[in-house]
Design a protein around this motif. Sequence first.
Motif, short mmCIF file in Angstrom:
data_model
loop_
_atom_site.label_atom_id
_atom_site.label_comp_id
_atom_site.label_asym_id
_atom_site.label_seq_id
_atom_site.Cartn_x
_atom_site.Cartn_y
_atom_site.Cartn_z
N GLU A 163 -42.00 1.08 -34.89
CA GLU A 163 -41.79 0.79 -33.47
C GLU A 163 -40.54 -0.06 -33.24
O GLU A 163 -40.55 -1.04 -32.51
CB GLU A 163 -43.02 0.10 -32.87
CG GLU A 163 -44.29 0.91 -32.99
CD GLU A 163 -45.51 0.17 -32.48
OE1 GLU A 163 -45.41 -0.60 -31.52
OE2 GLU A 163 -46.59 0.39 -33.07
N VAL A 164 -39.44 0.34 -33.86
CA VAL A 164 -38.19 -0.41 -33.75
C VAL A 164 -37.55 -0.13 -32.39
O VAL A 164 -37.39 1.02 -31.98
CB VAL A 164 -37.21 -0.03 -34.87
CG1 VAL A 164 -35.90 -0.81 -34.74
CG2 VAL A 164 -37.84 -0.26 -36.23
N GLN A 165 -37.20 -1.20 -31.69
CA GLN A 165 -36.51 -1.12 -30.40
C GLN A 165 -35.20 -1.87 -30.55
O GLN A 165 -35.19 -3.03 -30.99
CB GLN A 165 -37.36 -1.74 -29.30
CG GLN A 165 -36.67 -1.75 -27.95
CD GLN A 165 -37.45 -2.56 -26.92
OE1 GLN A 165 -38.23 -3.45 -27.27
NE2 GLN A 165 -37.23 -2.26 -25.66
N ILE A 166 -34.09 -1.23 -30.19
CA ILE A 166 -32.76 -1.84 -30.28
C ILE A 166 -32.25 -2.11 -28.88
O ILE A 166 -32.31 -1.23 -28.01
CB ILE A 166 -31.78 -0.90 -31.02
CG1 ILE A 166 -32.30 -0.56 -32.42
CG2 ILE A 166 -30.37 -1.51 -31.06
CD1 ILE A 166 -32.39 -1.73 -33.38
N ILE A 167 -31.72 -3.31 -28.66
CA ILE A 167 -31.12 -3.69 -27.39
C ILE A 167 -29.66 -4.00 -27.66
O ILE A 167 -29.31 -5.12 -28.04
CB ILE A 167 -31.83 -4.90 -26.74
CG1 ILE A 167 -33.32 -4.60 -26.54
CG2 ILE A 167 -31.19 -5.26 -25.42
CD1 ILE A 167 -34.21 -5.17 -27.57
N PRO A 168 -28.76 -2.99 -27.52
CA PRO A 168 -27.34 -3.23 -27.79
C PRO A 168 -26.74 -4.15 -26.73
O PRO A 168 -27.16 -4.15 -25.58
CB PRO A 168 -26.71 -1.85 -27.70
CG PRO A 168 -27.82 -0.87 -27.57
CD PRO A 168 -29.04 -1.62 -27.14
N LEU A 169 -25.73 -4.92 -27.14
CA LEU A 169 -25.00 -5.74 -26.20
C LEU A 169 -23.85 -4.92 -25.63
O LEU A 169 -23.35 -4.01 -26.27
CB LEU A 169 -24.46 -7.00 -26.89
CG LEU A 169 -25.55 -7.90 -27.48
CD1 LEU A 169 -24.91 -9.11 -28.15
CD2 LEU A 169 -26.53 -8.35 -26.41
N ARG A 170 -23.42 -5.26 -24.44
CA ARG A 170 -22.35 -4.49 -23.79
C ARG A 170 -21.00 -4.72 -24.45
O ARG A 170 -20.18 -3.84 -24.50
CB ARG A 170 -22.28 -4.84 -22.32
CG ARG A 170 -23.46 -4.31 -21.57
CD ARG A 170 -23.39 -4.68 -20.13
NE ARG A 170 -24.62 -4.27 -19.48
CZ ARG A 170 -24.67 -3.66 -18.34
NH1 ARG A 170 -23.56 -3.40 -17.68
NH2 ARG A 170 -25.81 -3.30 -17.82
N TYR B 285 -30.32 0.95 -35.40
CA TYR B 285 -29.17 0.50 -34.61
C TYR B 285 -28.06 1.55 -34.68
O TYR B 285 -27.51 1.93 -33.65
CB TYR B 285 -28.65 -0.86 -35.12
CG TYR B 285 -27.32 -1.22 -34.53
CD1 TYR B 285 -27.22 -1.65 -33.21
CD2 TYR B 285 -26.14 -1.10 -35.28
CE1 TYR B 285 -25.98 -1.96 -32.65
CE2 TYR B 285 -24.91 -1.41 -34.72
CZ TYR B 285 -24.84 -1.83 -33.41
OH TYR B 285 -23.62 -2.13 -32.86
N ARG B 286 -27.74 2.02 -35.87
CA ARG B 286 -26.68 3.03 -36.02
C ARG B 286 -27.04 4.31 -35.28
O ARG B 286 -26.18 4.95 -34.68
CB ARG B 286 -26.43 3.31 -37.49
CG ARG B 286 -25.69 2.17 -38.17
CD ARG B 286 -25.42 2.48 -39.62
NE ARG B 286 -24.46 1.53 -40.15
CZ ARG B 286 -24.53 1.00 -41.35
NH1 ARG B 286 -25.52 1.33 -42.16
NH2 ARG B 286 -23.62 0.14 -41.75
N HIS B 287 -28.30 4.68 -35.31
CA HIS B 287 -28.76 5.87 -34.60
C HIS B 287 -28.58 5.70 -33.09
O HIS B 287 -28.11 6.60 -32.40
CB HIS B 287 -30.22 6.16 -34.94
CG HIS B 287 -30.82 7.26 -34.15
ND1 HIS B 287 -30.54 8.60 -34.39
CD2 HIS B 287 -31.67 7.24 -33.09
CE1 HIS B 287 -31.20 9.32 -33.52
NE2 HIS B 287 -31.88 8.54 -32.73
N VAL B 288 -28.94 4.52 -32.58
CA VAL B 288 -28.89 4.26 -31.14
C VAL B 288 -27.46 4.21 -30.62
O VAL B 288 -27.14 4.81 -29.60
CB VAL B 288 -29.64 2.96 -30.79
CG1 VAL B 288 -29.35 2.50 -29.37
CG2 VAL B 288 -31.14 3.15 -30.99
N VAL B 289 -26.59 3.49 -31.31
CA VAL B 289 -25.23 3.32 -30.77
C VAL B 289 -24.24 4.35 -31.28
O VAL B 289 -23.17 4.51 -30.70
CB VAL B 289 -24.67 1.90 -31.03
CG1 VAL B 289 -25.56 0.85 -30.41
CG2 VAL B 289 -24.47 1.64 -32.50
N GLY B 290 -24.58 5.06 -32.34
CA GLY B 290 -23.68 6.07 -32.88
C GLY B 290 -22.60 5.48 -33.76
O GLY B 290 -22.36 4.28 -33.80
#
Length: 92
Positions: free
Chosen positions: A6-13, A82-87
Amino acid sequence: MNLVSEVQIIPLRSYDGELVAFANFTLAGAVRCKSVAILRRLHGGYRLTYPTRKLGSKHENYYFPINNTVGREIEDVVIAEYRHVVGARYDG
């Protein structure tokens, strides 16, 4: 059962600094871990830091892995997500 789920990533702008995102995840299907920072390493890659509180002049962790095996598994799963979410365009 996977140790980390249940990993949730919240990238910074802004990706100019060392801190690039926060992560929340479930550990061993029983404990929800929140606000784990994902930081860019100086020479590439990423590392995690765990939430702290200030007690006088010291900073104490709220929680953290107590052995390298668990710490590495958490890091591997969280950083992969994280890598999956932000590419790859933000990969350090």
